[in-house]
Motif scaffolding. Structure first.
Motif, PDB file in Angstrom:
ATOM      1  N   ILE A 185      11.678 -10.520   8.294  1.00 62.07           N
ATOM      2  CA  ILE A 185      11.429 -10.676   6.855  1.00 62.07           C
ATOM      3  C   ILE A 185      10.528  -9.549   6.356  1.00 62.07           C
ATOM      4  O   ILE A 185       9.451  -9.319   6.901  1.00 62.07           O
ATOM      5  CB  ILE A 185      10.763 -12.038   6.561  1.00 62.07           C
ATOM      6  CG1 ILE A 185      11.586 -13.182   7.149  1.00 62.07           C
ATOM      7  CG2 ILE A 185      10.564 -12.215   5.063  1.00 62.07           C
ATOM      8  CD1 ILE A 185      12.989 -13.292   6.580  1.00 62.07           C
ATOM      9  N   PRO A 186      10.945  -8.826   5.315  1.00 60.32           N
ATOM     10  CA  PRO A 186      10.130  -7.727   4.773  1.00 60.32           C
ATOM     11  C   PRO A 186       8.766  -8.208   4.272  1.00 60.32           C
ATOM     12  O   PRO A 186       8.633  -9.313   3.743  1.00 60.32           O
ATOM     13  CB  PRO A 186      10.980  -7.197   3.615  1.00 60.32           C
ATOM     14  CG  PRO A 186      12.376  -7.600   3.950  1.00 60.32           C
ATOM     15  CD  PRO A 186      12.259  -8.915   4.646  1.00 60.32           C
ATOM     16  N   VAL A 187       7.769  -7.372   4.442  1.00 62.18           N
ATOM     17  CA  VAL A 187       6.421  -7.677   3.973  1.00 62.18           C
ATOM     18  C   VAL A 187       6.413  -7.915   2.459  1.00 62.18           C
ATOM     19  O   VAL A 187       5.605  -8.690   1.942  1.00 62.18           O
ATOM     20  CB  VAL A 187       5.453  -6.532   4.339  1.00 62.18           C
ATOM     21  CG1 VAL A 187       4.096  -6.730   3.684  1.00 62.18           C
ATOM     22  CG2 VAL A 187       5.301  -6.428   5.854  1.00 62.18           C
ATOM     23  N   ALA A 188       7.340  -7.280   1.750  1.00 67.48           N
ATOM     24  CA  ALA A 188       7.398  -7.416   0.293  1.00 67.48           C
ATOM     25  C   ALA A 188       7.641  -8.851  -0.152  1.00 67.48           C
ATOM     26  O   ALA A 188       7.357  -9.212  -1.300  1.00 67.48           O
ATOM     27  CB  ALA A 188       8.499  -6.514  -0.261  1.00 67.48           C
ATOM     28  N   ALA A 189       8.143  -9.693   0.741  1.00 70.50           N
ATOM     29  CA  ALA A 189       8.428 -11.082   0.373  1.00 70.50           C
ATOM     30  C   ALA A 189       7.162 -11.924   0.311  1.00 70.50           C
ATOM     31  O   ALA A 189       7.170 -13.014  -0.266  1.00 70.50           O
ATOM     32  CB  ALA A 189       9.399 -11.692   1.389  1.00 70.50           C
ATOM     33  N   LEU A 190       6.071 -11.434   0.876  1.00 68.54           N
ATOM     34  CA  LEU A 190       4.830 -12.214   0.965  1.00 68.54           C
ATOM     35  C   LEU A 190       4.259 -12.507  -0.420  1.00 68.54           C
ATOM     36  O   LEU A 190       4.048 -11.599  -1.216  1.00 68.54           O
ATOM     37  CB  LEU A 190       3.811 -11.432   1.794  1.00 68.54           C
ATOM     38  CG  LEU A 190       2.563 -12.187   2.259  1.00 68.54           C
ATOM     39  CD1 LEU A 190       2.950 -13.291   3.221  1.00 68.54           C
ATOM     40  CD2 LEU A 190       1.591 -11.220   2.924  1.00 68.54           C
ATOM     41  N   GLY A 191       4.025 -13.777  -0.716  1.00 71.03           N
ATOM     42  CA  GLY A 191       3.390 -14.176  -1.969  1.00 71.03           C
ATOM     43  C   GLY A 191       4.300 -14.256  -3.171  1.00 71.03           C
ATOM     44  O   GLY A 191       3.835 -14.531  -4.282  1.00 71.03           O
ATOM     45  N   MET A 192       5.599 -14.035  -2.988  1.00 71.55           N
ATOM     46  CA  MET A 192       6.524 -14.099  -4.119  1.00 71.55           C
ATOM     47  C   MET A 192       6.628 -15.510  -4.687  1.00 71.55           C
ATOM     48  O   MET A 192       6.563 -16.480  -3.943  1.00 71.55           O
ATOM     49  CB  MET A 192       7.930 -13.659  -3.686  1.00 71.55           C
ATOM     50  CG  MET A 192       8.168 -12.180  -3.709  1.00 71.55           C
ATOM     51  SD  MET A 192       9.926 -11.829  -3.443  1.00 71.55           S
ATOM     52  CE  MET A 192       9.894 -10.041  -3.513  1.00 71.55           C
ATOM     53  N   PRO A 193       6.823 -15.646  -5.998  1.00 74.19           N
ATOM     54  CA  PRO A 193       7.104 -16.964  -6.576  1.00 74.19           C
ATOM     55  C   PRO A 193       8.385 -17.530  -5.982  1.00 74.19           C
ATOM     56  O   PRO A 193       9.280 -16.780  -5.580  1.00 74.19           O
ATOM     57  CB  PRO A 193       7.266 -16.670  -8.074  1.00 74.19           C
ATOM     58  CG  PRO A 193       6.569 -15.367  -8.296  1.00 74.19           C
ATOM     59  CD  PRO A 193       6.745 -14.589  -7.028  1.00 74.19           C
ATOM     60  N   THR A 194       8.472 -18.850  -5.932  1.00 75.94           N
ATOM     61  CA  THR A 194       9.607 -19.504  -5.286  1.00 75.94           C
ATOM     62  C   THR A 194      10.947 -19.064  -5.864  1.00 75.94           C
ATOM     63  O   THR A 194      11.893 -18.774  -5.116  1.00 75.94           O
ATOM     64  CB  THR A 194       9.477 -21.038  -5.426  1.00 75.94           C
ATOM     65  OG1 THR A 194       8.260 -21.450  -4.821  1.00 75.94           O
ATOM     66  CG2 THR A 194      10.627 -21.744  -4.738  1.00 75.94           C
TER      67      THR A 194
END
Length: 395
Positions: A185-194
């Motif tokens: 899973i890319p780091v960019a996905a961290l903390g994204m809104p659902t």
């Protein structure tokens, strides 16, 4: 439906009861679904009439404290000053707020898993956030474990041999090694809104077993509502209906509150409801009710931990500052109200965990639990249609 640890909740976490999951000694296997929501609880003693005997018994009620403070803060400050003047080290008040971090979880330790609210102390919350943010050693642009809802967590609660429970309790959190999303899973996905995350991942169902997904789809718990603080009106209402019991005692028989006469003066001056032997004094505020907890049950298995160091506490951005502690010593000096928040130590966090559980159990029939560890089912990926490579998604 909401999943993960979105940034807005983590920021808030730094700054009636649903069924809850307690951390038992040993391994606790949880699938974290959503969170965290930070909550501050204030517990106060009151008198409750026993339904069977009709006798008044000491019990405890809870208030969810607003971040801006509440009417009980000045009492907490007064009690700490009295204890400090008496020579107590690291003096604390029984009315100081205690902090918890709420998550929605599936507990694998239950015979029939369901989604419930877990209240974690700081040490568990801190490890959960760090595990999700860890980067892969092979691919720094990927998460080492994936997002928090993609794998089970093994939370081990242990008591160090040779130490009493109140000082020897520790927590260790690790990711279940049977995790197929490690490094994918890319780091960019961290903390994204659902909503955004669901769109990027082309849906969430692939990350869960069929049984888990059914639980998620049927889930109707609003975690953020669970964490909402009581309004000033609701707090006064609880204190009116269930006044503070001034002569409350500790399990060893000693008075809970020091300097009773001075404490009574503070209550009268603040207009806060209290009782000494079953009769309210005074009666001036709004009506309402509170949440009952059996004081006897509350104190049968209180577990405390070693206090966190100041450095650890300062690592958390709580969004509010602790009010300066008074160093003045004097005779019965009436303090001005000081809305202050005392950051929760590990001792208070562990105590709070036991208190919340006892509150729920006191208000409903007990279910027999075998403490049996549930089986962890591996998520089954659909074979009918291949999902796009996560690397190819537009992050």
């Amino acid at each position: 439906m909401k999943l993960g640890q979105p940034s807005h909740l983590k920021e808030k976490a730094k700054g009636g009861f649903t069924d809850k999951v307690r951390l038992e000694d040993g391994e606790n296997i949880h699938r974290v679904i959503y969170g965290p929501v930070k909550v501050q609880y204030i517990y106060y003693p009151t008198l409750q009439r026993d339904n069977d005997t009709g006798e008044l018994k000491q019990s405890v009620r809870v208030i969810k404290r607003p971040q801006e403070g509440c009417i009980l803060d000045s009492l907490a400050s007064f009690e700490k000053r009295v204890r400090t003047q008496r020579g107590e080290k690291n003096a604390k008040s029984n009315l100081s707020p205690r902090t918890k971090w709420l998550y929605l979880v599936i507990s694998r330790n239950e015979e029939e898993p369901s989604i419930k609210v877990a209240e974690y102390p700081y040490k568990v919350y801190d490890q959960i956030v760090k595990l999700e943010a860890a980067k892969s050693s092979k691919s720094p642009n990927k998460l080492r474990h994936g997002l928090i809802f993609m794998y089970d967590l093994i939370i081990t609660k242990a008591i160090e041999k040779g130490k009493p429970r109140q000082f020897g309790t520790s927590y260790h959190v690790e990711v279940d090694p049977e995790n197929e999303w490690s490094g994918k899973i890319p780091v960019a996905a961290l903390g994204m809104p659902t909503e955004e995350l669901e769109e990027k991942l082309k849906g969430f169902e692939k990350f869960f077993s069929e049984d888990d997904w059914e639980l998620i789809e049927a889930m109707d718990i609003d975690l953020e509502k669970e964490g909402e603080a009581d309004t000033p009106e609701a707090i006064l209402s609880k204190l009116q209906e269930n006044p503070i019991y001034l002569n409350a005692s500790n399990p060893d028989g000693s008075y809970m509150f020091p300097a009773l006469e001075e404490f009574k003066e503070q209550l009268l001056e603040s207009g806060i409801e209290f009782t000494e032997s079953g009769r309210k004094k005074p009666s001036t505020k709004a009506l309402g009710d509170g949440t009952e907890k059996s004081f006897k049950e509350l104190n049968t298995e209180v577990e405390l931990e070693e206090e966190e160091t100041e450095e650890e506490i300062q690592d958390i951005d709580f969004e509010e500052e602790e009010a300066p502690k008074s160093k003045k010593k004097g005779r019965k000096k009436k303090p001005e109200p000081e809305p202050e928040e005392e950051e929760e130590t590990e001792e208070e966090e562990e105590t709070e965990e036991e208190e919340e559980t006892e509150e729920e159990e006191a208000s409903k029939p007990r279910k027999k639990s075998k403490g049996k560890k549930g089986k962890r089912k591996k998520p089954e990926l659909e074979e009918e249609e291949e999902d796009p490579d996560l690397d190819d998604l537009d992050w």
